[in-house]
Every structure is written in C-alpha cells, then in structure tokens.
Design an enzyme around this catalytic site. Structure first.
Site, short mmCIF file in Angstrom:
data_model
loop_
_atom_site.label_atom_id
_atom_site.label_comp_id
_atom_site.label_asym_id
_atom_site.label_seq_id
_atom_site.Cartn_x
_atom_site.Cartn_y
_atom_site.Cartn_z
N ASP A 173 42.25 18.43 54.72
CA ASP A 173 41.03 17.73 54.32
C ASP A 173 39.85 18.66 54.08
O ASP A 173 39.78 19.77 54.59
CB ASP A 173 40.66 16.64 55.35
CG ASP A 173 40.58 17.18 56.79
OD1 ASP A 173 41.28 18.16 57.11
OD2 ASP A 173 39.82 16.60 57.59
N GLU A 176 41.69 16.33 59.68
CA GLU A 176 41.39 17.10 60.91
C GLU A 176 39.93 17.00 61.27
O GLU A 176 39.55 17.06 62.44
CB GLU A 176 41.80 18.57 60.73
CG GLU A 176 41.75 19.41 62.01
CD GLU A 176 40.34 19.83 62.42
OE1 GLU A 176 40.05 19.86 63.62
OE2 GLU A 176 39.52 20.11 61.52
#
Ligand code: NI
Length: 396
Positions: A83, A141
């Site tokens: 991400d 995350e």
C-alpha cells in the site's frame, strides 16, 4: 539441481531489470490501504506469468502465491506490503506518482517488486525446493487494523514454520542489511482526549473553565508517564500530535480535542499505559474544574524477532554478503503489522539499507520526497532467495 549460495548473484542479475520496472510501475500507480485493486491485480498477473505457483486471494486486495517443492520440508512465508500513502509526491524523477495526493512514500513499491523478483527466481527452482515457499503480498500495512491480521485470519499462516519480512530502510545506507533478535518495532497505540471546560469571554477568564489552559497542562503532565512512571530501561514514547480548540482571539473555548500515540515494547508497560494516562488526565482536569472524555485504542503488536530464526538468517546472510554488509539493527518506535504473522509462527523482520545521501536520497519515510536507492533492490532479492535456499535447499 543443487544451488550453490554464491551463484545467487548471477541469478538475481537475471531478474534485476524486471524488478526495477515493476517497482517503477507500482510507484507510478500508488493505491491507499484497503484500496489496492489494480496493485493486487498487477501482482496476481505477474505471478501467473511465472508458472509453478498456486495463486489465491486471501482477501479482496491481497495475493498469496505458493511454491510447493518436489520434496517435503519446512514451509517459509515471505511477506511484502503493497500500500501507498495519502501524500502529494514532490519527487521529480521520470516515474513519479500519476495519482494526485497518493504516493509510495514508504518503499512498499520496492517490497512488492523485490518479492516478485524472488518469486520469479524461485519458481524456476521447484525441483531444488524441499518444502514450500509462501509469498504473501499484503494489503494495508499503513492503516489500522492492518492487512496482516486479516490475512492471518484468512489462513495464510496455516502450516507455516517460519516467516520473514523486510523493510527498505532510509536511515540505513544502501549496501547494508541490519538484523536483530528481540524487540525491533514498537506497538503503536493511539488515544483521543476531549477536555470539557466552560467557554466565555477572553476578558473574563474567572467566569470560564479554559479548555486550552487545562489541555496544555494535560499535555505537559502526560510526559510524566515516560519520565516519572515508566522504568527508564523500558522504552516508551508519548506524543500528543493533535490539539484543536478555539475560534477567535476574544473567546475562551469550552472544549479542546487532543489526540496522539503511545509507543512501547514491553507488554506490561503497554497494558499499564492507558491507566496511567487516565489517572493524569483525571487529576489535572479535576484540579482545574474541567471534565474529560478519554478513549484508547491498541494498535499493532510490537515486532519481536524470534532468536533462532534471526540467528539462522543472520548466519546465512553473513555467508552471502560478508561482515561489511551486515549490521545490528537499531530498534525503532515505529510500528509494523508484520507482528501479526509473528503471533502465528516464529519470524524475523529486518532492514535493507535504501538511503544514499550522496545521491540526495535522504528523505525520511512518509516524506513527499521519500524514495529508495534502487541499488537496494537486488540486495533484498538476494537476501530472500539466499534465506529460502539456505533453509529449503541446502547444497548437497
Ligand atoms: Ni512501511
């Protein structure tokens, strides 16, 4: 076929162009936590092109690839996060983010590209693998509750013997790898406090309960959690990062909103932190005739590296890279949801040097000018491949 560890450099050279291209593609197309639709599709299709991998989607925007060797053996999970962050990129290279307001400013583009490179190399060595390599391409995350726990809940760690993960690390110069057993990254917990006083005219403070003045005392006194209440040998950070109050220069506001984070490694200290915090908030607000609302949320668990796995990784990397590359990692109060995997199997998380002040690559993580030195990418690929072959395909 048996693989000699010293041959790994040649193998890695063969996928290096791909890894750099994948990283640049991902960098151009950042997606935020839980929104990694195109990213996970790209990862899925790239993995599909390698062959020999069993692919699945543990969650909507994550991908798992299993490389099942021809002989039985251990199961190793390797994790990369995918991400990006809500940051407007200020870099000026050719492959900057094409999406306004979103940017890979933590190096997760590099993590994903490296693990794709590892998967490409190892997928051609099915015959040498005794056991299984499980590639975990994790979503989210950066945003609590995090993707790692969701993937664990989806069963990605079932049957896994050990788990490895790494972060490209700006504070470490390219060419270095840093490992450490024990505590590496802290538990990032968060809090919100409302100070409730009584608003009024700024010229008549005696008729008010000034939420700013009380809030300021709360901020100051919260530091006593660290300096007077916690064992000095146990790391702890208390940061008030938000303080919102007031609308005008002649109005004392009735309420103030505060928020921040508490970082710890020690489980008992972590559990005690909200109790300490509320005692201080209660005492200070009462002393000044204000009241409060308080909420506290536990974030990710701390990253605590398993000693046996760390020593095994360190021995392996030392034999591949030599002493001049290996360093002892310095623990950080930053958080990482890699800790969720460590609840399911012993594992270790390590740092791959990615900073290079000589090239102007010196911005910290989460900065609009953050980037990684791409020379770190082959080092990361090499480290993971070496670790897997060391454990699953010892030269014979
Ligand atoms: Ni990160």
């Amino acid at each position: 076929m048996s693989i000699v560890l010293t041959d790994i450099s040649t193998l890695v050279d063969g996928v290096l162009d791909d890894v750099v291209q994948w990283r640049r593609h991902l960098h151009e197309h950042p997606e935020l936590s839980f929104e990694e639709v195109a990213t996970s599709q790209f990862v899925y299709e790239t993995l599909q092109s390698f062959g020999n991998l069993e692919l699945s989607r543990p969650t909507e925007t994550s991908v798992m690839a299993r490389l099942i060797g021809n002989r039985p053996g251990k199961v190793i999970a390797l994790r990369a996060d995918m991400d990006a962050l809500p940051i407007e990129e200020e870099n000026e290279f050719s492959f900057v983010s094409k999406t306004p307001g979103k940017m890979h400013a933590c190096g997760h583009d590099g993590h994903t590209a490296m693990l794709l490179g590892v998967a490409k190399l190892l997928s051609r060595m099915k015959e040498s693998i005794a056991g299984e390599v499980r590639f975990l391409f994790q979503h989210a995350e950066e945003l609590f509750p995090g993707g790692a726990q969701q993937m664990v809940n989806a069963g990605v760690m079932d049957g896994v013997d050990l788990v490895l993960g790494a972060h490209l690390w700006a504070e470490l110069n390219v060419g270095k790898i840093a490992v450490r057993s024990g505590p590496l990254m802290a538990a990032p917990d968060t809090f919100h406090i409302s100070i409730i006083g009584k608003g009024g005219h700024a010229a008549s403070p005696q008729q008010t309960v000034d939420s700013i003045a009380v809030g300021a005392q709360v901020v100051t006194n919260l530091q006593h959690m660290v300096s007077r209440n916690a064992d000095p040998l146990l790391p702890m950070v208390v940061s008030v990062t938000k303080f919102i109050a007031g609308t005008a220069d002649n109005v004392i506001p009735g309420t103030a909103e505060l928020a921040g984070t508490v970082r710890t490694f020690d489980a008992a200290l972590r559990e005690h932190a909200p109790i300490l915090m509320e005692r201080i908030i209660k005492g200070v607000t009462e002393a000044h005739r204000a009241t409060y609302k308080f909420s506290y949320q536990n974030g990710y668990r701390p990253v605590l590296n398993d000693e046996a796995v760390t020593v095994e990784l360190e021995d392996c990397l030392l034999s591949i890279f030599g002493e001049e590359v290996m360093e002892k990692a310095i623990p950080t109060m930053g958080g990482e949801d890699f800790s969720a995997y460590q609840q399911a199997a012993p594992g270790t998380f390590f740092f791959i040097g990615a900073g290079n002040p000589d090239k102007g690559i010196d911005a910290p993580h989460h900065h609009p000018r953050f980037t990684v030195d791409e020379d770190a990418l082959p080092i990361g690929v090499k480290a993971f491949v070496a670790a897997v072959l060391h454990i699953l395909a010892p030269a014979n």
